[in-house]
Design a protein around this motif. Structure first.
Motif, mmCIF file in Angstrom:
data_model
loop_
_atom_site.group_PDB
_atom_site.id
_atom_site.type_symbol
_atom_site.label_atom_id
_atom_site.label_comp_id
_atom_site.label_asym_id
_atom_site.label_seq_id
_atom_site.Cartn_x
_atom_site.Cartn_y
_atom_site.Cartn_z
ATOM 1 N N ALA A 473 0.836 -1.201 0.000
ATOM 2 C CA ALA A 473 0.000 0.000 0.000
ATOM 3 C C ALA A 473 0.868 1.247 0.000
ATOM 4 C CB ALA A 473 -0.928 -0.010 1.206
ATOM 5 N N HIS A 474 0.385 2.278 -0.734
ATOM 6 C CA HIS A 474 1.100 3.551 -0.832
ATOM 7 C C HIS A 474 0.086 4.688 -0.763
ATOM 8 C CE1 HIS A 474 4.958 1.689 -2.002
ATOM 9 N NE2 HIS A 474 4.200 0.800 -2.665
ATOM 10 N N PRO A 475 0.537 5.909 -0.521
ATOM 11 C CA PRO A 475 -0.388 7.047 -0.487
ATOM 12 C C PRO A 475 -1.165 7.159 -1.798
ATOM 13 C CG PRO A 475 1.715 7.689 0.450
ATOM 14 C CD PRO A 475 1.908 6.323 -0.132
ATOM 15 N N ALA A 476 -2.488 7.342 -1.692
ATOM 16 C CA ALA A 476 -3.347 7.366 -2.870
ATOM 17 C C ALA A 476 -2.964 8.484 -3.826
ATOM 18 C CB ALA A 476 -4.805 7.496 -2.441
ATOM 19 N N ALA A 477 -2.677 9.680 -3.286
ATOM 20 C CA ALA A 477 -2.348 10.821 -4.144
ATOM 21 C C ALA A 477 -1.083 10.552 -4.945
ATOM 22 C CB ALA A 477 -2.195 12.079 -3.297
ATOM 23 N N LYS A 478 -0.102 9.906 -4.346
ATOM 24 C CA LYS A 478 1.156 9.607 -5.033
ATOM 25 C C LYS A 478 0.934 8.597 -6.154
ATOM 26 C CE LYS A 478 5.902 8.037 -4.144
ATOM 27 N NZ LYS A 478 6.843 7.516 -3.119
ATOM 28 N N ILE A 479 0.092 7.584 -5.890
ATOM 29 C CA ILE A 479 -0.200 6.575 -6.919
ATOM 30 C C ILE A 479 -0.898 7.229 -8.102
ATOM 31 C CG2 ILE A 479 -1.459 4.449 -7.427
ATOM 32 C CD1 ILE A 479 -1.245 3.744 -4.454
ATOM 33 N N GLU A 480 -1.910 8.038 -7.811
ATOM 34 C CA GLU A 480 -2.689 8.673 -8.872
ATOM 35 C C GLU A 480 -1.828 9.627 -9.693
ATOM 36 O OE1 GLU A 480 -7.042 8.488 -6.612
ATOM 37 O OE2 GLU A 480 -5.893 10.368 -6.687
ATOM 38 N N ALA A 481 -0.949 10.399 -9.027
ATOM 39 C CA ALA A 481 -0.102 11.353 -9.747
ATOM 40 C C ALA A 481 0.858 10.638 -10.681
ATOM 41 C CB ALA A 481 0.654 12.223 -8.744
ATOM 42 N N ALA A 482 1.442 9.532 -10.214
ATOM 43 C CA ALA A 482 2.388 8.791 -11.045
ATOM 44 C C ALA A 482 1.703 8.180 -12.261
ATOM 45 C CB ALA A 482 3.064 7.714 -10.212
ATOM 46 N N ALA A 483 0.526 7.596 -12.054
ATOM 47 C CA ALA A 483 -0.178 6.957 -13.166
ATOM 48 C C ALA A 483 -0.707 7.973 -14.163
ATOM 49 C CB ALA A 483 -1.321 6.098 -12.622
ATOM 50 N N ALA A 484 -1.155 9.129 -13.677
ATOM 51 C CA ALA A 484 -1.717 10.141 -14.572
ATOM 52 C C ALA A 484 -0.693 10.674 -15.556
ATOM 53 C CB ALA A 484 -2.315 11.280 -13.746
ATOM 54 N N ASN A 485 0.621 10.585 -15.231
ATOM 55 C CA ASN A 485 1.671 11.100 -16.101
ATOM 56 C C ASN A 485 2.019 10.151 -17.246
ATOM 57 O OD1 ASN A 485 2.005 13.528 -14.713
ATOM 58 N ND2 ASN A 485 3.433 12.591 -13.237
ATOM 59 N N VAL A 486 1.451 8.931 -17.233
ATOM 60 C CA VAL A 486 1.739 7.958 -18.291
ATOM 61 C C VAL A 486 0.850 8.257 -19.492
ATOM 62 C CG1 VAL A 486 1.733 5.509 -18.905
ATOM 63 C CG2 VAL A 486 2.442 6.217 -16.619
ATOM 64 N N SER A 487 1.456 8.329 -20.665
ATOM 65 C CA SER A 487 0.676 8.633 -21.867
ATOM 66 C C SER A 487 -0.339 7.520 -22.139
ATOM 67 C CB SER A 487 1.599 8.786 -23.073
ATOM 68 O OG SER A 487 2.297 7.578 -23.313
ATOM 69 N N GLY A 488 -1.516 7.920 -22.610
ATOM 70 C CA GLY A 488 -2.582 6.966 -22.894
ATOM 71 C C GLY A 488 -3.570 6.810 -21.770
ATOM 72 N N VAL A 489 -3.299 7.443 -20.612
ATOM 73 C CA VAL A 489 -4.197 7.355 -19.465
ATOM 74 C C VAL A 489 -5.229 8.474 -19.539
ATOM 75 C CG1 VAL A 489 -4.372 7.566 -16.965
ATOM 76 C CG2 VAL A 489 -2.534 6.211 -17.979
ATOM 77 N N ALA A 490 -6.507 8.114 -19.453
ATOM 78 C CA ALA A 490 -7.570 9.120 -19.465
ATOM 79 C C ALA A 490 -7.931 9.559 -18.052
ATOM 80 C CB ALA A 490 -8.813 8.570 -20.177
ATOM 81 N N GLY A 600 -4.243 5.884 7.981
ATOM 82 C CA GLY A 600 -3.416 6.543 6.976
ATOM 83 C C GLY A 600 -4.034 6.454 5.609
ATOM 84 N N ASP A 601 -3.615 7.370 4.707
ATOM 85 C CA ASP A 601 -4.146 7.436 3.351
ATOM 86 C C ASP A 601 -3.361 6.483 2.453
ATOM 87 O OD1 ASP A 601 -5.289 8.107 0.958
ATOM 88 O OD2 ASP A 601 -4.207 10.010 0.741
ATOM 89 N N LEU A 602 -3.628 5.195 2.599
ATOM 90 C CA LEU A 602 -2.870 4.189 1.863
ATOM 91 C C LEU A 602 -3.813 3.363 0.993
ATOM 92 C CD1 LEU A 602 -0.467 2.919 4.670
ATOM 93 C CD2 LEU A 602 0.034 4.599 2.877
ATOM 94 N N SER A 603 -3.419 3.149 -0.259
ATOM 95 C CA SER A 603 -4.209 2.360 -1.203
ATOM 96 C C SER A 603 -3.317 1.331 -1.870
ATOM 97 C CB SER A 603 -4.853 3.258 -2.272
ATOM 98 O OG SER A 603 -5.756 4.182 -1.692
ATOM 99 N N SER A 604 -3.913 0.254 -2.293
ATOM 100 C CA SER A 604 -3.145 -0.821 -2.936
ATOM 101 C C SER A 604 -3.708 -1.225 -4.289
ATOM 102 C CB SER A 604 -3.105 -2.056 -2.031
ATOM 103 O OG SER A 604 -4.428 -2.501 -1.747
ATOM 104 N N ALA A 605 -4.754 -0.562 -4.761
ATOM 105 C CA ALA A 605 -5.349 -0.884 -6.065
ATOM 106 C C ALA A 605 -5.455 0.392 -6.889
ATOM 107 C CB ALA A 605 -6.715 -1.527 -5.900
ATOM 108 N N LEU A 606 -5.225 0.262 -8.174
ATOM 109 C CA LEU A 606 -5.304 1.393 -9.098
ATOM 110 C C LEU A 606 -6.180 0.984 -10.271
ATOM 111 C CD1 LEU A 606 -4.210 4.236 -9.965
ATOM 112 C CD2 LEU A 606 -2.428 3.000 -11.213
ATOM 113 N N VAL A 607 -7.222 1.774 -10.519
ATOM 114 C CA VAL A 607 -8.073 1.542 -11.686
ATOM 115 C C VAL A 607 -7.820 2.662 -12.682
ATOM 116 C CG1 VAL A 607 -9.830 0.235 -10.464
ATOM 117 C CG2 VAL A 607 -10.038 2.690 -10.585
ATOM 118 N N VAL A 608 -7.715 2.289 -13.950
ATOM 119 C CA VAL A 608 -7.297 3.235 -14.994
ATOM 120 C C VAL A 608 -8.263 3.157 -16.166
ATOM 121 C CG1 VAL A 608 -5.430 3.885 -16.564
ATOM 122 C CG2 VAL A 608 -4.890 2.926 -14.315
ATOM 123 N N ALA A 609 -8.698 4.317 -16.624
ATOM 124 C CA ALA A 609 -9.467 4.409 -17.862
ATOM 125 C C ALA A 609 -8.504 4.755 -18.984
ATOM 126 C CB ALA A 609 -10.554 5.471 -17.744
#
Length: 789
Positions: A473-490, A600-609
């Motif tokens: 598990a990691h901080p949700a905001a950090k996971i979302e920020a990292a994934a959002a920077n990958v091209s092709g992610v909506a 704590g603000d920890l998440s372990s799953a990431l859903v991506v459109a």
């Protein structure tokens, strides 16, 4: 020596070979369908008792934070526990033909424990050594691996490692790997360490000593083990108790077999209608002979025994044909059903009692069906029997036939249409046979449409394409920020999750299910509400549960309170709604509230459109997401395309639909047999009329057309009757499917395309069924036809 009565029956059987063979075929057809299902069920039950129950399946699994051999020995020493072992389950990724799939790896303290969850070696070396893996045989072809070859696995951010496939093992307690799209493998704890996964065993599996204990009794024993473990200073995080003695897919398979068995009995019932038709026609042709026997002193009982004995012999002949055919069909069908349970039928025979039941039914069914027409014929007075012509139509049908007038249609065709109504009882039974097959066909078509209609909203409510589960598990905001920077992610969302269970009043807990924490403004999921309401931003400890959680815990209705065990701590929640989540056992709550419980603000799953809709682009996106997350220290444990999940769900559901639809084809075959028998009897009864038509100049083509049109009229009437009959049949099939899988909406009106297909099938069935009777009618010499009795 045989009496004259039996000589007469033997002579009649030879003179009327067509009628006798039709009775035999009618009985044999129904027995083959019902017998194959009975043989399949009996064989699968025998294999289940020997393979699954004989493997001493695990009664309960306790997950602990730490485990050592001394603690395991203490659990084994409990009086109510017959055996115990330690295990760890790790999920890794495996590349199969360019597709990344999930691999479930099982590490055990001992592989050769015959008294708990026995594992069997199929081929190769056993048990696996360090650096080796034994593949479960149901996943071997699916995994793309081969014995003595290599398979590449990756756990989290650890580098991929190739393991040697040293053996093929069989674990009857696992669902088939090809069915659940999972590669199962057995490894040593040291091999887990080589993959970079935790190697310490963290599960205790037990088998209770009392083999008759129900689920609640097993749960109480598991809690005694839990108390012992926690007294030693360890912590039990979850307890899972399956239904004792029942395979993971057993409930679905039993329901499916029960449903198919019901249709098998319906097929026998339909065949009994054919037998009534045929026996009635036979007795109608011999009414005057019965009168002669009575005038010579024969008693009604003697005549009844003669004809019922003849029916018994026909049933015996039909059984001799049907039993071996049913067994030939049953073995491959049982092998298919057993493979869905991860069993093998090799070395097992069909139980003798199943064959005995079929033999008894085959012999007695024609006797029972013949009782009523035989009783009616035997009750006729001598005078009435001797005056019977055997050719008269049912009372009232002459009026009907005279009233049939269709502009532009000549008298021969009108005669054909009217002849369809000549024997009302026979017409009614034939229509029921055809309509039953059509109703099942249309009902199965409705069910297929309803299943697809249920799957569509289920997945259309999930507005994402990819799911990634992180190793930690990691901080949700950090996971979302990292994934959002990958091209092709909506769009991206990080979800928190935990495994929880319901705390019962007796101190035990239910089986665990997944609790997911959703962002307050989640745009990724809009579940289908079945009751109550959805989550609000202001909710705190509020739960929306899936239908399958409600099935396990039927008291969790909207508006009720429930205590959940989260990390061993009891927390009270309010049930606010129930949603359709398909086969998943899952519950949703606000992510902020779950974060507060976790501290704590920890998440372990990431859903991506994904911006791209095609699977290759989405697979490429998964690789780039994994690379980026691993680069910043957030390795991915496994990933899944939503389209792959949907395909797996549809494969399960439509397989069941196809099994149910198979019975429609069996009943259509019986319907064709019924129409053929009806038309054959019509030709036999009207042999003299055909002779008269031939004598006044009717050509072969005209007689052929008359018989084909008569059969077509009956077939079209059956088609019309099947349409309204398909409505209750659709409800029955939907209910049966709901018992096997999950509830689907009832589609009452048959699909227009299926109605047209059934119409075409009816026409084809009519043409085929009437071919032999019509050809037979043209081959009878005129003189012989005019002298026919």
């Amino acid at each position: 020596m045989f009496s004259p009565r039996w000589h007469k029956m033997r002579r009649d059987a030879w003179l009327h070979k067509s009628r006798s063979l039709l009775v035999v075929f009618a009985i044999a057809t129904g027995m083959i369908a019902a017998g194959a299902l009975l043989d399949t069920w009996a064989l699968v039950q025998r294999v289940t008792a020997s393979s699954y129950l004989g493997s001493h399946p695990v009664s309960a699994t306790l997950r602990v934070d730490t485990l050592d051999p001394m603690l395991l020995a203490q659990v084994r020493a409990l009086p109510a526990i017959a055996a115990a072992r330690s295990r760890r389950t790790v999920y890794a990724n495996v590349d199969v033909h360019g597709t990344r799939l999930t691999a479930a790896l099982f590490a055990l303290d001992e592989f050769d424990t015959p008294n708990i969850g026995r594992l069997e070696s199929e081929r190769g070396k056993w048990p696996p050594r360090d650096g080796e893996i034994a593949i479960e045989k149901s996943a071997l072809e699916f995994s793309g691996a081969a014995l003595d070859g290599a398979i590449t696995l990756q756990f989290g951010k650890s580098p991929a490692r190739a393991l040697t496939v040293s053996g093929i093992a069989h674990d009857v307690s696992l669902p088939p790997g090809w069915m659940d799209h999972v590669v199962y493998g057995f490894v040593t704890p040291a091999t887990l360490g080589m993959l970079g996964a935790p190697s310490a065993l963290d599960e205790i599996q037990i088998v209770v000593r009392d083999t008759t204990a129900d689920r609640d009794a097993v749960r109480r024993i598991a809690y005694d083990a839990k108390a012992l473990i926690e007294y030693d200073g360890k912590h039990v995080t979850a307890i899972d108790v399956p239904v004792p003695g029942e395979h993971a897919h057993a409930a679905q398979m039993n329901s499916l077999m029960l449903t198919q068995g019901a249709f098998g009995l319906l097929t026998l019932l339909v065949c009994s209608f054919l037998i009534v038709n045929l026996i009635t026609a036979m007795l109608t042709g011999q009414t005057r002979e019965i009168g002669v026997m009575k005038s010579l002193g024969a008693r009604a009982g003697q005549i009844a025994v003669m004809y019922l004995g003849f029916a018994f012999l026909l049933g015996l002949l039909a059984s001799a044909i049907a039993l071996p055919v049913a067994m030939l069909i049953a073995r491959p069908y049982a092998a298919l059903n057993a493979s869905m349970l991860n069993f093998s039928i090799d070395g097992y025979a069909i139980p003798w009692w199943a064959i005995a039941v079929q033999l008894a039914v085959g012999c007695l069914l024609p006797v029972i069906a013949a009782i009523f027409p035989v009783r009616r014929a035997c009750r006729l007075s001598v005078n009435a029997a001797l005056r019977d012509s055997g050719l008269a139509a049912d009372a009232g049908t002459s009026y009907v036939r005279r009233r049939i007038t269709i502009p532009g249609i000549g008298r021969p065709l009108l005669l054909s249409i009217g002849n369809a109504f000549r024997r009302r009882q026979r017409l009614l039974l034939t229509l029921l046979v055809l309509a039953a097959g059509g109703a099942v066909f249309l009902g199965a078509g409705n069910l297929r449409i309803a299943v697809r209609g249920s799957v569509d909203p289920l997945f259309s409510s999930q507005h994402y394409d990819v799911v990634l589960r992180l190793a930690d598990a990691h901080p949700a905001a950090k996971i979302e920020a990292a994934a959002a920077n990958v091209s092709g992610v909506a769009r991206v969302e990080a979800w928190a999750s935990d495994n929880v269970s319901v705390a019962h009043a007796d101190g035990t807990s239910g089986n665990s299910f997944t609790l997911v924490g959703l962002p307050a403004d989640s745009a990724m999921i809009a579940p289908i509400m079945l009751g109550g309401r959805g989550l609000n931003a202001s909710d705190n400890n509020a739960l929306v549960i899936s239908r399958n959680v409600l099935r396990d815990e039927p008291t969790l209705l909207p508006g009720t309170k429930v205590t959940l065990l989260i990390a061993g701590q009891p927390i009270e929640f309010s049930i606010v709604g129930v949603v359709d989540a398909g086969p998943q056992k899952i519950a949703y709550m606000p992510r902020a509230a779950l974060d507060a419980l976790h501290g704590g603000d920890l998440s372990s799953a990431l859903v991506v459109a994904s911006k791209a809709a095609d699977a290759p682009s989405q697979l490429d996106l998964i690789l780039r997401l994994r690379s980026e997350l691993e680069r910043i220290g957030m390795p991915v444990a496994n990933s899944q395309l939503l389209s792959e999940t949907r395909r797996g769900v549809e494969d399960h559901l439509l397989m069941v639909v196809d099994f149910l639809g198979l019975m429609a084809w069996v009943m259509i075959a019986v319907g064709a047999m019924g129409l053929a028998s009806t038309m054959s009897l019509a030709v036999l009864e009207r042999t003299r009329e055909i002779g008269v038509l031939r004598a006044i100049g009717a050509r072969h083509g005209a007689i052929l057309r008359m018989i084909q049109i008569e059969g077509l009229v009956i077939a079209l009437l059956g088609w019309l009757v099947s349409i309204p009959l398909s409505m209750p049949m659709s409800a029955l099939l939907a209910d049966a499917f709901g018992r096997v899988m999950f509830t689907t909406p009832i589609r009452w009106m048959p699909d227009a395309r299926n109605v047209l297909v059934w119409l075409l099938m009816v026409v084809v069935v009519s043409l085929i069924a009437c071919t032999w009777p019509s050809l037979r009618a043209t081959r009878i010499p005129t003189a012989k036809a005019l002298s026919y009795e």
